[in-house]
Motif scaffolding. Structure first.
Motif, mmCIF file in Angstrom:
data_model
loop_
_atom_site.group_PDB
_atom_site.id
_atom_site.type_symbol
_atom_site.label_atom_id
_atom_site.label_comp_id
_atom_site.label_asym_id
_atom_site.label_seq_id
_atom_site.Cartn_x
_atom_site.Cartn_y
_atom_site.Cartn_z
ATOM 1 N N HIS A 1 0.833 -1.204 0.000
ATOM 2 C CA HIS A 1 0.000 0.000 0.000
ATOM 3 C C HIS A 1 0.869 1.257 0.000
ATOM 4 O O HIS A 1 0.565 2.229 -0.678
ATOM 5 C CB HIS A 1 -0.943 0.015 1.204
ATOM 6 C CG HIS A 1 -1.767 1.262 1.284
ATOM 7 N ND1 HIS A 1 -2.956 1.396 0.624
ATOM 8 C CD2 HIS A 1 -1.549 2.442 1.913
ATOM 9 C CE1 HIS A 1 -3.446 2.603 0.838
ATOM 10 N NE2 HIS A 1 -2.607 3.258 1.635
ATOM 11 N N LEU A 2 1.949 1.205 0.755
ATOM 12 C CA LEU A 2 2.851 2.350 0.825
ATOM 13 C C LEU A 2 3.771 2.441 -0.388
ATOM 14 O O LEU A 2 4.455 3.439 -0.577
ATOM 15 C CB LEU A 2 3.698 2.285 2.095
ATOM 16 C CG LEU A 2 2.949 2.378 3.416
ATOM 17 C CD1 LEU A 2 3.918 2.256 4.579
ATOM 18 C CD2 LEU A 2 2.154 3.672 3.512
ATOM 19 N N GLY A 3 3.785 1.378 -1.201
ATOM 20 C CA GLY A 3 4.659 1.368 -2.366
ATOM 21 C C GLY A 3 6.104 1.096 -2.018
ATOM 22 O O GLY A 3 7.007 1.467 -2.748
ATOM 23 N N GLY B 1 13.236 -1.507 9.445
ATOM 24 C CA GLY B 1 12.506 -0.397 10.036
ATOM 25 C C GLY B 1 11.023 -0.378 9.734
ATOM 26 O O GLY B 1 10.268 0.351 10.372
ATOM 27 N N GLN B 2 10.578 -1.171 8.781
ATOM 28 C CA GLN B 2 9.165 -1.106 8.415
ATOM 29 C C GLN B 2 8.250 -1.794 9.426
ATOM 30 O O GLN B 2 7.081 -1.452 9.501
ATOM 31 C CB GLN B 2 8.938 -1.661 7.020
ATOM 32 C CG GLN B 2 9.393 -0.673 5.970
ATOM 33 C CD GLN B 2 9.062 -1.134 4.590
ATOM 34 O OE1 GLN B 2 9.451 -2.211 4.191
ATOM 35 N NE2 GLN B 2 8.346 -0.304 3.875
ATOM 36 N N VAL B 3 8.759 -2.742 10.181
ATOM 37 C CA VAL B 3 7.925 -3.374 11.205
ATOM 38 C C VAL B 3 7.553 -2.335 12.252
ATOM 39 O O VAL B 3 6.404 -2.270 12.694
ATOM 40 C CB VAL B 3 8.638 -4.585 11.840
ATOM 41 C CG1 VAL B 3 7.793 -5.181 12.950
ATOM 42 C CG2 VAL B 3 8.945 -5.635 10.781
ATOM 43 N N GLU B 4 8.526 -1.500 12.611
ATOM 44 C CA GLU B 4 8.248 -0.436 13.579
ATOM 45 C C GLU B 4 7.243 0.560 12.999
ATOM 46 O O GLU B 4 6.335 1.014 13.695
ATOM 47 C CB GLU B 4 9.543 0.273 13.987
ATOM 48 C CG GLU B 4 10.465 -0.567 14.848
ATOM 49 C CD GLU B 4 11.279 -1.609 14.075
ATOM 50 O OE1 GLU B 4 11.318 -1.560 12.824
ATOM 51 O OE2 GLU B 4 11.855 -2.496 14.736
ATOM 52 N N MET B 5 7.403 0.900 11.718
ATOM 53 C CA MET B 5 6.447 1.801 11.055
ATOM 54 C C MET B 5 5.050 1.190 11.081
ATOM 55 O O MET B 5 4.068 1.877 11.356
ATOM 56 C CB MET B 5 6.861 2.063 9.601
ATOM 57 C CG MET B 5 8.049 2.978 9.445
ATOM 58 S SD MET B 5 8.617 3.131 7.721
ATOM 59 C CE MET B 5 7.110 3.385 6.812
#
Length: 177
Positions: A99-101, A107-111
């Motif tokens: 969805h975010l592309g 770091g994306q797990v935290e996001m």
């Protein structure tokens, strides 16, 4: 290991260039290091001095360059391990990244965890719960709350504040950051 463990197919390029298909699938879970598995594949190559490799296939969402390095592969492995440890559905995490592309990276797990706002049947139901839990309707007299347009509020929230992912009949809500 779950059924949706991300996997990559690593091919030996010396064999490939000689017209031989030599490689193997590597599960990106915690069982062994990616570097060790790649070394095993290259050591078993029918071609002498096999040193170069490429990712010729992968089984998880998103794009992955065939020349992705071990840093990228380890970031995906780390993301999968964190997702599993936090009890997050890997498919939902992949849909979030898509969805975010973004490709999956460190770091994306935290996001994901920071952006996740909850789950409901619909965004409108989530908005009802959100307004109730945050006390934002307290200033409206109870007899007038029946006139509040939750559908319009949900639509406005989705325009600027949140986005949703549909998964297994549920609406997962995420804050736009």
């Amino acid at each position: 290991m779950t059924d949706n463990t991300p996997k990559i197919y690593v091919a030996c390029l010396a064999s490939y260039n000689a017209g031989i298909l030599h490689g193997d699938w590597i599960d990106l879970d915690g069982s062994e290091t990616i570097e060790d598995r790649i070394s095993e594949i290259l050591d078993a190559s029918p071609e002498e001095d096999a040193e170069e490799w490429a990712v010729h296939d992968h089984e998880f969402c998103g794009h992955l360059s065939e020349y992705a390095g071990t840093d990228t592969l380890n970031a995906i492995k780390e993301a999968f391990e964190k997702v599993e440890a936090e009890g997050i559905d890997w498919e939902v995490f992949c849909e979030y990244c898509a969805h975010l592309g973004h490709d999956i990276e460190a770091g994306q797990v935290e996001m994901f965890s920071e952006a996740y706002a909850g789950t409901a049947d619909t965004l409108e139901h989530w908005c009802m719960d959100f307004l109730e839990e945050t006390g934002q309707l307290d200033s409206i007299p109870e007899n007038l709350r029946f006139y509040f347009d939750y559908a319009a509020f949900a639509r406005d929230m989705e325009i600027s504040d949140v986005f949703t992912i549909q998964h297994n009949g549920d609406t997962l809500v995420f804050w736009n950051r």
